[in-house]
Each structure stands twice: as structure tokens, then as C-alpha cells.
Design an enzyme around this catalytic site. Sequence first.
Site, PDB file in Angstrom:
ATOM      1  N   SER A 202       0.832  -1.199   0.000  1.00  0.00           N
ATOM      2  CA  SER A 202       0.000   0.000   0.000  1.00  0.00           C
ATOM      3  C   SER A 202       0.868   1.251   0.000  1.00  0.00           C
ATOM      4  CB  SER A 202      -0.913  -0.010   1.225  1.00  0.00           C
ATOM      5  OG  SER A 202      -0.138   0.170   2.387  1.00  0.00           O
ATOM      6  N   LYS A 203       0.199   2.385   0.017  1.00  0.00           N
ATOM      7  CA  LYS A 203       0.908   3.661  -0.150  1.00  0.00           C
ATOM      8  C   LYS A 203       2.089   3.823   0.788  1.00  0.00           C
ATOM      9  CE  LYS A 203      -2.971   3.292  -0.978  1.00  0.00           C
ATOM     10  NZ  LYS A 203      -3.778   2.358  -0.258  1.00  0.00           N
ATOM     11  N   ARG A 204       1.901   3.342   2.025  1.00  0.00           N
ATOM     12  CA  ARG A 204       2.988   3.628   2.966  1.00  0.00           C
ATOM     13  C   ARG A 204       4.255   2.842   2.664  1.00  0.00           C
ATOM     14  NH1 ARG A 204       2.451  -0.606   6.618  1.00  0.00           N
ATOM     15  NH2 ARG A 204       0.560  -1.691   6.060  1.00  0.00           N
ATOM     16  N   HIS A 205       4.188   1.958   1.681  1.00  0.00           N
ATOM     17  CA  HIS A 205       5.396   1.267   1.265  1.00  0.00           C
ATOM     18  C   HIS A 205       6.149   2.039   0.190  1.00  0.00           C
ATOM     19  CE1 HIS A 205       3.014  -2.311   2.789  1.00  0.00           C
ATOM     20  NE2 HIS A 205       4.114  -2.306   3.518  1.00  0.00           N
ATOM     21  N   GLY A 206       5.692   3.262  -0.074  1.00  0.00           N
ATOM     22  CA  GLY A 206       6.357   4.032  -1.118  1.00  0.00           C
ATOM     23  C   GLY A 206       5.639   3.892  -2.435  1.00  0.00           C
TER      24      GLY A 206
END
Length: 494
Positions: free
Chosen positions: A260-264
Amino acid sequence: MSQNEAGKPRVRFAPSPTGKLHLGGARTAIFNWAFARATGGTFVLRIEDTDPTRSTEENEGIILRAMRWLGLDWDEGPEVGGPYGPYRQSERYDFYDELIERLLAEGKAYYCFCSPEQLEADRKAAQERKDPFQGYQRRCRNIDPAEAARRAASGEPCVVRLKVPDGRGDVVVRDLIHGDVVFNAKELDDFVIRRTDGTPTYNFVVVADDIAMKMTHIIRGDDHVSNTPRQVLVYEALGAPTPIFAHVPMILGPDGKKLSKRHGATSVEEWRDDGYESEALVNCLALLSWSLDDKTTIIPREVLGREFSLERVSKNPAVFDPKKLLWMNGEYLQAKSDEEFAREVLEPSLVAAGLEERGCVDARPEWFSLLAQILKPRTKLAPEAAGLARFLYGELPEMDGKAERKGLGNERARPSLKAAKAALLGLESWEGDAIDAALEPLPDELGIKKRDFYQAIRVAETGSLASPPLGPSLQLLGKDRALKRLDASLEIAG
RNA sequence: GGCCCGUUCGUCUAGAGGCCUAGGACAUCGCCCUCUCAAGGCGGAGAUCGCCGGUUCGAAUCCGGCACGGGCUACCA
């Protein structure tokens, strides 16, 4: 099983246009595309835009562009058309309505007038009495159809639910990756197929379209397995054969959680904008939960489209590794010819950095060919090229402070620079090998270590402690500038 | 809660009963090459195949249980 005219598979990628193409979706698209190509089948692109808040024309454009960039051409779908269109769900509402009416008439679906509050209360109650089944309690299942139709026609808010047939035993999902997955129909809800606002739900439209578009294989993410038995019931209600499924494992982030987004960067356009080669991305993504054999890692798109097989898709979710992508990107850059590298990597990168104008490669093909030779093995990502070539631009190099101290701030620098200048000044052929040959004997003559000698020259010419080999670098720089740079450094050298 | 899925080096994977003292790749470490940085070559370390039982002469591979992780259980897709 329904097949196309030639008896070949028909598969589809059916993204909802949410603003970007996620890596997970891209990988699903790749598998579908590769399967179609490898089997001589048909690859269909269908836009699932039944959620009007997120589905805009702009978002659809983003998906199409990403698909094209990835090189995943579709045989049927938006912009190319096909015999089973339209390929946008928002344009198929009449079709869905017709089918739902038919199911209603056949008693395979029914109106439900339960309010959300009622449903919520039922669920709570089921929880409290520890009923393992916490789904819809089928309150409206046995309302007289004629009366229900009357109430619905009178405008009473209602949804339409699919009736899970009485006595329907196990629902078996045939899955090429997982094998047969068995569900007990008793666990299945009479789920909603048409909302109060009249729009059909995903579990219904996806099946309606897959039937209408004659899909033979459904290749999609693992997150859909649990919904598949419901969809199988829709196939059966609609009187259509059930396709073969292939649920591919999900892609996870480095922490093992769903990507998801928080993985870049999680969308293909981000990687594209960072300068990655589309073929490297495709290759890397294809290798998540799939392998060609026990050792091959570089698999060009064309090979993928020839050799892909669902039998070799594994069951395990995979963690996406950006480091591997970077390495692979480098591999694809190395595989380019000098000319391709100059045109596709050097020019765009240098233009973006404001160092060159478009058309520069055509204007100085030889110069760029040499530059390509020395920069190619040093470039893992196209945009890096400009940084590596920057020292070639401007009269004097941007001097790095540390490099200046180490390279020029010692007593070896001055004699090295002077000797180099003298040796180069008289050089007739300003060519890499000749330059190297001219410099080569100097360290011994001066009694200076090669390392120190070349370091001084390197800093003077490039402003940095690290650079491509000096011979070709100076050749590219040109004699005038090379000498001028030596002079400039002589001024500051200890 | 219920149902479903999954579990091999840090990561991606090979492996479909003996070929496995578990192979390859990325990352990592070392050596070689070398004027720097890369590239390249060579080599090292790294996996008690989630755990416990069972079947078998023999199990990473088959069966069962457990643990852990994930998904679904929406009038999202």
C-alpha cells in the site's frame, strides 16, 4: 466452457479506474496478457467503473496509458472496440437490469425491503447468540413475489438479492493455481445484486460481463477467492457455464503486509516517472509468484508472451523488492546498443537536466556513441545518466570540496598537472587511447604513485573523485577544455 | 465469530517420495581486474524446508493437528 471461434482462451483484465494502476493490478494484467499471448487467446480490457465517485474519464486514461507503457496491448476494449462491447460497465446498465429482471421473473432473485438498521440489528443478534452464520437472515426471501413486485413498483426502497438455491450443496471452484476449492453453500448469503439506488453490485456485474464477453479463464488476485462461490451461483442462475479460475497470490510490502501507499511507490506510473524501463518492471512483476524455470531471471516481454503458463504460478504471496527492480533495470539498460542507449537514455536525461537540446544525438552521433560506451555500465536508472555526464558540460567542472582537498591539496598535484599539460599539449590525435598513452608513463617519470597522479588529473578535469575512465572522458571534453581545466586547477593546486 | 487461502536462505524462487550433504537470482561479504567509480570474473556466508505427529525402507515433497500470516464475511471493486 465457452471459447472463442478458434477454441482459444479469452481472458480479461478488469481494473476500476481509481486514479492509478497499482503494482498488484499491473501484475494481474501481465499474467492475463501473457496467458493470452502464450495460448493464442484473446486479451480483453474492461473498465469497471460502476463507482461513479472514483470513476472519471481522466482516471480511465491513466489506466490505459499505464497499460500501453507496460506494453500490454489488448485485443478488445476501450479505444479498440470488439464484438462484445461496450467495454465500460457504466455503459452496460441496461444490460444488467435486463438480466436482473429476468432472474426476478424466474424466481432466482427476490426483492428485499429490510432497512440497513434492521440488517445491523440482525447481525448483532446473531453475534450475541454465537450463531456462526452472521449474514443476511433471509427475512424477505419468502415474501410473495407478486406482492413484493407491487411494493417495489410503488417506490418502496428495496434491493434485489440472489437466492441461494435450497439444497445447493458444496460449491466447487475450479482453480488452476489452488486446485478445487470447496465452499458450503450454507455459508453463503443471499447477497445483494442490485442496490436501493438501482445500480448493480460488483459480484453481479463481473459475472454478467464475463458471461457476455465469453471469458474462459478468470485470472485475478487472491483477494477474490472468497467471493468466487457467490459468483459461481450467479453463473448458475444465469444458466451459463462456469469458467476456470486462477487466483494469483497478492503482492506484499517489505513488512509482509499488503502492498500500500505507505510502502512508497506502488503504482506503475510512479516507477515510470522515476525513469524505470517498462520491460524491467514487467519482468520483475512477472517474477512475483511465477517463474519460467529454475534459473532464468531476465525474461523480456516477448519471451514472457511466449513462455508464460499458469501451471508455474505459485501459491505464495510475494514481497516486492525495489532493489531487484533496480538491478534488473540496469540489465535492460546494458542490453541496449550504444545508439539506443544514446537516444533512449542519454538524450532524454540530458534534456531533462537542461544540458542538451532535443536532437543532440542526431547532431553529434559519434560523440554520443562514445559517451554511451562509457556511461552504459555505470547507469542503473536512466535519469542518473545526466549526473554522470554533467562534468562534460561547462567550461570548468563544478568542483566538489572534498575532491578538491584530496586531489589538489597536496604537493603531488602541481607536478602531476604540469606534466599532464605538457604531455597533452603536443598530442596530435585527441583520442581516448592516445590520451591514455600520453599520460601513462608520467607517474613513473615523476616518481608519483599512479593513484595520486590520476586523482589529481581526475579532479582537475571532472571536479570529482569518481568518474568514467579519463581517456575517453577527455576525448569527449575536447582538447581545449581539457587543457583549460588543467590550467584552472594549477591555479589552486598546492 | 464463521469460512477460505498460504507457510523453502533477509527477498524472489527451484523443488511434484530417493537426483537435496536443498539449486538459481537479488541484496550482502571477500578476492581478482584496475588511475577513481562502475561493469565483469571468481568465491564465501546465508534455509534445522513454520511446529508436532503420522504414512513410508526413505518426506521439503503425501496425511492429520497446531501455530502464525493473509483474505472474505458491505446496498466497495
